[in-house]
Design a protein around this motif. Structure first.
Motif, PDB file in Angstrom:
ATOM      1  N   ASP A   6       0.855  -1.187   0.000  1.00 41.25           N
ATOM      2  CA  ASP A   6       0.000   0.000   0.000  1.00 41.25           C
ATOM      3  C   ASP A   6       0.889   1.234   0.000  1.00 41.25           C
ATOM      4  O   ASP A   6       1.187   1.795   1.059  1.00 41.25           O
ATOM      5  CB  ASP A   6      -0.885  -0.050   1.257  1.00 41.25           C
ATOM      6  N   ASN A  28      -3.323   5.499  -3.591  1.00 37.14           N
ATOM      7  CA  ASN A  28      -4.467   6.414  -3.469  1.00 37.14           C
ATOM      8  C   ASN A  28      -3.929   7.837  -3.580  1.00 37.14           C
ATOM      9  O   ASN A  28      -2.702   8.039  -3.591  1.00 37.14           O
ATOM     10  CB  ASN A  28      -5.267   6.149  -2.179  1.00 37.14           C
ATOM     11  N   LEU A  31      -1.362   8.775  -0.891  1.00 40.37           N
ATOM     12  CA  LEU A  31      -0.056   8.117  -1.021  1.00 40.37           C
ATOM     13  C   LEU A  31       0.751   8.752  -2.154  1.00 40.37           C
ATOM     14  O   LEU A  31       1.973   8.904  -2.040  1.00 40.37           O
ATOM     15  CB  LEU A  31      -0.249   6.614  -1.264  1.00 40.37           C
ATOM     16  N   LYS A  86      -9.463   2.209  -9.110  1.00 39.76           N
ATOM     17  CA  LYS A  86      -9.958   2.274  -7.730  1.00 39.76           C
ATOM     18  C   LYS A  86     -11.007   3.380  -7.642  1.00 39.76           C
ATOM     19  O   LYS A  86     -10.748   4.526  -8.035  1.00 39.76           O
ATOM     20  CB  LYS A  86      -8.774   2.573  -6.815  1.00 39.76           C
ATOM     21  N   PHE A 132     -11.730  -0.785   5.085  1.00 44.02           N
ATOM     22  CA  PHE A 132     -10.673  -0.129   5.865  1.00 44.02           C
ATOM     23  C   PHE A 132     -10.767  -0.585   7.314  1.00 44.02           C
ATOM     24  O   PHE A 132     -11.836  -0.514   7.930  1.00 44.02           O
ATOM     25  CB  PHE A 132     -10.832   1.393   5.805  1.00 44.02           C
ATOM     26  N   ARG A 135      -8.936   2.703  10.265  1.00 44.35           N
ATOM     27  CA  ARG A 135      -9.692   3.956  10.482  1.00 44.35           C
ATOM     28  C   ARG A 135     -10.868   3.747  11.422  1.00 44.35           C
ATOM     29  O   ARG A 135     -11.341   4.703  12.049  1.00 44.35           O
ATOM     30  CB  ARG A 135     -10.124   4.566   9.151  1.00 44.35           C
ATOM     31  N   ALA A 168      -7.720  -3.292   4.020  1.00 41.72           N
ATOM     32  CA  ALA A 168      -6.960  -2.058   3.797  1.00 41.72           C
ATOM     33  C   ALA A 168      -6.905  -1.262   5.098  1.00 41.72           C
ATOM     34  O   ALA A 168      -7.549  -1.632   6.086  1.00 41.72           O
ATOM     35  CB  ALA A 168      -7.607  -1.240   2.695  1.00 41.72           C
ATOM     36  N   SER A 169      -6.129  -0.175   5.055  1.00 43.73           N
ATOM     37  CA  SER A 169      -5.888   0.588   6.282  1.00 43.73           C
ATOM     38  C   SER A 169      -5.391  -0.373   7.369  1.00 43.73           C
ATOM     39  O   SER A 169      -5.854  -0.363   8.501  1.00 43.73           O
ATOM     40  CB  SER A 169      -7.175   1.310   6.708  1.00 43.73           C
ATOM     41  N   ARG A 171      -2.495  -1.529   9.717  1.00 45.06           N
ATOM     42  CA  ARG A 171      -1.459  -0.718  10.357  1.00 45.06           C
ATOM     43  C   ARG A 171      -0.339  -1.523  11.013  1.00 45.06           C
ATOM     44  O   ARG A 171       0.713  -0.977  11.316  1.00 45.06           O
ATOM     45  CB  ARG A 171      -2.109   0.172  11.422  1.00 45.06           C
ATOM     46  N   THR A 188      -3.500  -5.388   2.113  1.00 42.75           N
ATOM     47  CA  THR A 188      -2.604  -4.400   1.525  1.00 42.75           C
ATOM     48  C   THR A 188      -1.954  -3.642   2.668  1.00 42.75           C
ATOM     49  O   THR A 188      -2.642  -3.107   3.546  1.00 42.75           O
ATOM     50  CB  THR A 188      -3.312  -3.475   0.512  1.00 42.75           C
TER      51      THR A 188
HETATM   52  O1  G3P Z   1      -5.413   1.182   1.619  1.00 38.25           O
HETATM   53  C1  G3P Z   1      -5.957   2.301   2.253  1.00 38.25           C
HETATM   54  C2  G3P Z   1      -4.933   2.918   3.120  1.00 38.25           C
HETATM   55  O2  G3P Z   1      -3.969   3.580   2.367  1.00 38.25           O
HETATM   56  C3  G3P Z   1      -5.466   3.796   4.164  1.00 38.25           C
HETATM   57  O3  G3P Z   1      -4.657   3.608   5.237  1.00 38.25           O
HETATM   58  O4  G3P Z   1      -3.595   4.128   7.358  1.00 38.25           O
HETATM   59  O5  G3P Z   1      -4.496   5.977   5.902  1.00 38.25           O
HETATM   60  O6  G3P Z   1      -6.036   4.475   7.123  1.00 38.25           O
HETATM   61  P1  G3P Z   1      -4.715   4.614   6.463  1.00 38.25           P
END
Ligand code: G3P
Length: 220
Positions: A6, A28, A31, A86, A132, A135, A168-169, A171, A188
């Motif tokens: 990611d 995204n 990123l 996406k 996600f 979050r 996703a998201s 950590r 990811t």
């Molecule tokens: O894949 C989604 C990701 O980039 C979001 O991650 O840590 O910003 O919630 P985050």
């Protein structure tokens, strides 16, 4: 479970690809901005990532209207055969996903938080759905519980096409562990999380002992 990286950082993607364990990349707008990316270079940047990675590379649309999303999606899909478009989970995004998937373009529906959203994303033809996790944790809800609901809900139905869930998201390694036990198809992860997943102090200690003992063998 497959691992995607990611990130939009080319060096990280090259490094992770060299480990031989990465099946795709997700990017995204945040990123890409983090890499100092500008609009003029965006498509080239995605092309560079697609050339490094042997697998799907998600590139995100930013339009809010169906037709804008479709136009962006068609442009992105032209960049390389492994581009996945996406699209945010919202009504116009569902409509655009339906149109793009009807044309044979693979879509990853992102910013998905709940099972009802995921069910709709699957109905719209999305090949990938990205719930996600972190979050939810940020707002004192259990992101893994929500991910489990998404995986369970989708597994109850045949959508007439393949649908893969991308956790996703993500950590940290505990998220990776939980996602794998739930049966998410893909996690990811940022490079820092991938590095933490491979690291263990007992591995380091054991390796040091093996190498120290091998020195004794060599010197005997
Ligand atoms: O894949 C989604 C990701 O980039 C979001 O991650 O840590 O910003 O919630 P985050």
């Amino acid at each position: 479970m497959k691992f995607f990286l990611d990130t939009a950082n080319i060096a990280e993607i090259e490094e992770a690809a060299s480990w031989g364990v990465i099946s795709g990349v997700t990017t995204n707008p945040t990123l890409y901005a983090r890499e100092g990316g500008n609009l003029a270079e965006f498509h080239n940047h995605i092309k560079r990532i697609c050339a490094i990675v042997d697998g799907p590379v998600s590139a995100e649309t930013v339009g809010l209207k169906r037709d804008e999303i479709i136009r962006e999606g068609l442009e992105l899909a032209e960049l390389a055969p492994n581009v996945v478009v996406k699209v945010p989970t919202m009504p116009e995004g569902l409509a655009a996903t339906k149109a793009l998937s009807d044309k044979g373009i693979k879509v990853n529906m992102t910013l998905c938080f709940t099972a009802p959203q995921a069910l709709l994303a699957a109905r719209s033809g999305a090949a990938y759905i990205s719930p996600f996790v972190g979050r939810f944790d940020d707002i004192s809800e259990d992101g893994i519980d929500h991910l489990a609901n998404v995986v369970q809900a989708l597994s109850n139905y045949d959508f007439g096409h393949d649908v893969e869930v991308i956790a996703a998201s993500v950590r940290h390694p505990q998220h990776v562990l939980a996602a794998s036990l739930i049966g998410a198809d893909i996690a990811t992860v940022p490079m820092s999380t991938l590095a933490k997943c491979v690291k263990h102090p007992l591995t380091d200690r054991g390796l040091k002992a093996f190498l120290d003992d091998w020195e004794k063998v060599k010197n005997s």
